[in-house]
Design an enzyme around this catalytic site. Structure first.
Site, PDB file in Angstrom:
ATOM      1  N   LEU A  41       0.623  -1.056   0.342  1.00  0.00           N
ATOM      2  CA  LEU A  41      -0.128  -0.184  -0.023  1.00  0.00           C
ATOM      3  C   LEU A  41       1.004   0.793  -0.399  1.00  0.00           C
ATOM      4  CD1 LEU A  41      -3.306   0.907   2.910  1.00  0.00           C
ATOM      5  CD2 LEU A  41      -0.651   2.436   2.403  1.00  0.00           C
ATOM      6  N   ASP A  43       0.174   6.322  -1.150  1.00  0.00           N
ATOM      7  CA  ASP A  43      -0.828   7.245  -0.745  1.00  0.00           C
ATOM      8  C   ASP A  43      -2.197   6.278  -1.020  1.00  0.00           C
ATOM      9  OD1 ASP A  43       2.133   7.520  -1.517  1.00  0.00           O
ATOM     10  OD2 ASP A  43       0.944   8.656  -3.617  1.00  0.00           O
ATOM     11  N   GLN A  59      -2.931   3.511  -3.265  1.00  0.00           N
ATOM     12  CA  GLN A  59      -2.141   2.814  -3.796  1.00  0.00           C
ATOM     13  C   GLN A  59      -2.175   1.517  -3.240  1.00  0.00           C
ATOM     14  OE1 GLN A  59       0.086   5.009  -7.205  1.00  0.00           O
ATOM     15  NE2 GLN A  59      -2.574   4.795  -6.703  1.00  0.00           N
ATOM     16  N   TYR A 102      -1.840   5.715 -11.104  1.00  0.00           N
ATOM     17  CA  TYR A 102      -1.191   6.511  -9.833  1.00  0.00           C
ATOM     18  C   TYR A 102      -2.080   7.568  -9.235  1.00  0.00           C
ATOM     19  CZ  TYR A 102       3.712   5.469 -10.528  1.00  0.00           C
ATOM     20  OH  TYR A 102       4.767   4.842 -11.013  1.00  0.00           O
ATOM     21  N   ARG A 170       2.211  15.029 -11.723  1.00  0.00           N
ATOM     22  CA  ARG A 170       0.557  13.531 -11.374  1.00  0.00           C
ATOM     23  C   ARG A 170       0.313  14.351 -10.448  1.00  0.00           C
ATOM     24  NH1 ARG A 170       6.071  11.220 -11.060  1.00  0.00           N
ATOM     25  NH2 ARG A 170       6.730  11.463  -8.798  1.00  0.00           N
ATOM     26  N   ASP A 171      -0.891  13.536 -10.331  1.00  0.00           N
ATOM     27  CA  ASP A 171      -1.630  13.445  -8.572  1.00  0.00           C
ATOM     28  C   ASP A 171      -2.322  14.139  -8.413  1.00  0.00           C
ATOM     29  OD1 ASP A 171       0.336  11.519  -8.016  1.00  0.00           O
ATOM     30  OD2 ASP A 171       1.464  12.763  -6.812  1.00  0.00           O
ATOM     31  N   GLU A 224       5.291  15.697  -4.955  1.00  0.00           N
ATOM     32  CA  GLU A 224       4.653  14.528  -5.228  1.00  0.00           C
ATOM     33  C   GLU A 224       2.645  15.342  -4.538  1.00  0.00           C
ATOM     34  OE1 GLU A 224       6.341  11.028  -6.457  1.00  0.00           O
ATOM     35  OE2 GLU A 224       6.497  10.878  -4.556  1.00  0.00           O
TER      36      GLU A 224
HETATM   37  C1  FRU Z   1       3.671   9.414  -4.297  1.00  0.00           C
HETATM   38  C2  FRU Z   1       3.837   8.847  -5.405  1.00  0.00           C
HETATM   39  C3  FRU Z   1       2.963   9.477  -6.330  1.00  0.00           C
HETATM   40  C4  FRU Z   1       2.271   8.380  -7.268  1.00  0.00           C
HETATM   41  C5  FRU Z   1       2.274   7.467  -6.375  1.00  0.00           C
HETATM   42  C6  FRU Z   1       2.393   6.204  -7.574  1.00  0.00           C
HETATM   43  O1  FRU Z   1       4.050   7.812  -2.951  1.00  0.00           O
HETATM   44  O2  FRU Z   1       4.751   8.530  -6.059  1.00  0.00           O
HETATM   45  O3  FRU Z   1       3.421  10.681  -7.001  1.00  0.00           O
HETATM   46  O4  FRU Z   1       1.269   9.276  -7.777  1.00  0.00           O
HETATM   47  O5  FRU Z   1       3.305   6.933  -5.142  1.00  0.00           O
HETATM   48  O6  FRU Z   1       1.979   4.918  -6.168  1.00  0.00           O
END
Ligand code: FRU
Length: 465
Positions: A41, A43, A59, A102, A170-171, A224
């Protein structure tokens, strides 16, 4: 449904069925924290409440406790304490997300869940995968029943982002405001500085870049998991900057934002959100009038480990924490009030007495000077009043997974301490949550000895009904 999705939909429950008994037999399995049934696991994603149900996604790499291709796992709860595992929500099964679905966020509107996330693509070949050879696509998935996906599409490619960026963008965190939609995206510039891109949309599908948030001096090389919100009239930008120099491998914290995030504004000083070993990539959401935040109780690329990997699983989320404002504009984090309902009868802990308690416990104290708390005869929290310094130190390597010591300096003397322990984690809140330390630890199975000097304390064992 394409063949990749069809096969993943069969394979994931199969591996969960095969491996879950091994994970469940781990004495370090948590009781009231969100953890993967098997595998890895990281984020928290897509936090929201629909009707009376909380939805948390995270995640997830079910095939390997040390990480692998990422998808969105899904759990639901009515009370933030009992979590029910749902089928995986987002599989990496399209040409625009097949190397990882992601991190991202959720919006519930018009009877639909709108999930914004990053489709990760790593092209094969001799690339650095920073400035070349990687695609970070902005993707949208929708769901009417909040359990299965109806549609998936790619909204933006790297070529649609502003010039001067690396491939790392991203994110998405999306919210509605003033009849429009706004989104923040974390980014790494081509010359390796962290920043956040702000986008605007009228329909949730077509997005245009309206601002970039950054600092005059670089704070790390990649920001991030950004989150941007207002609390009592003050705006805050959260981010997890890779490359930020602190005691951990990466930083995780917030900037107060002054002005209008869509135009003229400036970021104040960066504050760490947590001074422990295991805290990263938090995300918040509005639950009525309160703002709750979950973080990942882990740290990417850390040198220390979690022995749970031997049982086929790794990591968990933090408690849900409520964010409020201190008088000086800094943020306070406190465990969501629902946690109080887990408390049994209060037990008084007198100074220097050792009490053995269930590993799920809570401790509070109102110290008037220096104190020292010892948990499991191997993890020591020390507060030194003259210097206002706090240290969290492992004295027994058999329970640390390689963690050693973290310290911080308080702005004012420590007058309150709250510790929430699950089977293999401690979350420590100082001065009403103005400083927090989170860590995993791995005490011997069974009751945990707890001792405090310099102050008395109250203990409760915590049990889910
Ligand atoms: C942060 C990260 C995010 C990405 C995700 C991938 O922990 O690196 O930037 O979207 O994890 O699992």
């Amino acid at each position: 449904m394409n063949a990749l999705q069809r096969d993943l939909k069969r394979l994931v429950p199969l591996i969960e069925h095969l491996e879950a008994p091994k994970a469940a037999s781990d004495p370090h399995r948590q009781r009231f924290h969100i953890q993967p049934p098997v595998g890895w696991l990281n984020d928290p994603n897509g936090l929201c409440k629909v009707g009376d149900t909380y939805h948390v996604f995270y995640q997830y790499s079910p095939f390997n406790p040390n990480g692998g291709v990422k998808m969105w796992a899904h759990v639901t709860s009515k009370d933030l304490l009992h979590w029910e595992q749902q089928p995986v929500m987002l599989y990496p099964d399209e040409p625009f997300d097949c190397h990882g679905a992601y991190s991202g966020s959720a919006l519930y509107e018009d009877g639909k869940l709108w999930l914004f996330y990053t489709g990760n693509i790593k092209l094969p070949g001799d690339y650095d995968h920073i400035n070349t050879g990687r695609e970070n696509n902005l993707c949208l998935a929708t769901s009417r029943d909040c359990l299965t996906i109806d549609t998936k599409e790619c909204l933006l490619h790297n070529r649609d982002y502003p010039a001067g960026l690396s491939c790392h963008v991203r994110d998405p965190k999306v919210w509605a405001q003033d009849g429009r939609y706004y989104m923040v995206l974390g980014a790494r510039t081509a010359d390796s500085r962290g920043e956040v891109l702000v986008f605007e949309s009228e329909d949730k599908r077509s997005w245009h870049h309206c601002n970039t948030l950054t600092t005059p001096q670089p704070v790390g090389y990649m920001w991030e998991c950004p989150d941007l919100f207002e609390l009592d009239g003050q705006w805050y930008l959260m981010a997890s900057p890779q490359g930020y120099e602190c005691q951990n491998q990466y930083g995780c914290g917030y900037f107060p934002l002054y002005g209008d995030f869509r135009g003229s504004c400036r970021l104040g000083d960066f504050h760490l959100l947590d001074y422990g070993f295991d805290y990263y990539a938090p995300q918040s959401f509005l639950d009525g009038v309160r703002r709750l935040q979950f973080g990942w109780m882990g740290m990417p690329d850390a040198s220390y480990t979690n022995p749970t990997a031997d049982y086929g699983w790794q990591h968990c989320l933090t408690l849900p924490r409520e964010l409020t404002l201190a008088g000086d504009g800094s943020l306070l984090q406190t465990p969501a009030q629902e946690l109080k309902s887990l408390r049994g009868e209060p037990i008084s802990l007198v100074p220097n007495e050792t009490l053995s308690i269930d590993p799920c416990f809570e401790l509070t104290a109102a110290p008037l000077g220096s104190f020292c708390l010892t948990v499991a005869e191997g993890l020591v929290l020390t507060y030194h009043e003259p210097s206002r310094t706090v240290s969290l130190r492992f004295t027994d390597p058999t329970i640390s997974g390689g963690r050693e010591e973290r310290h911080l300096e308080l702005d004012i003397p420590c007058r309150s301490l709250q510790v929430v322990a699950d089977t293999s984690s401690l979350e420590i809140f100082l001065n009403g949550g103005s400083f927090v330390m989170s860590t995993r630890y791995f005490p011997a199975p069974g009751c945990v000895p707890v001792r405090i000097s310099g102050t008395s304390a109250t203990l409760w064992s915590l049990a889910l009904s």
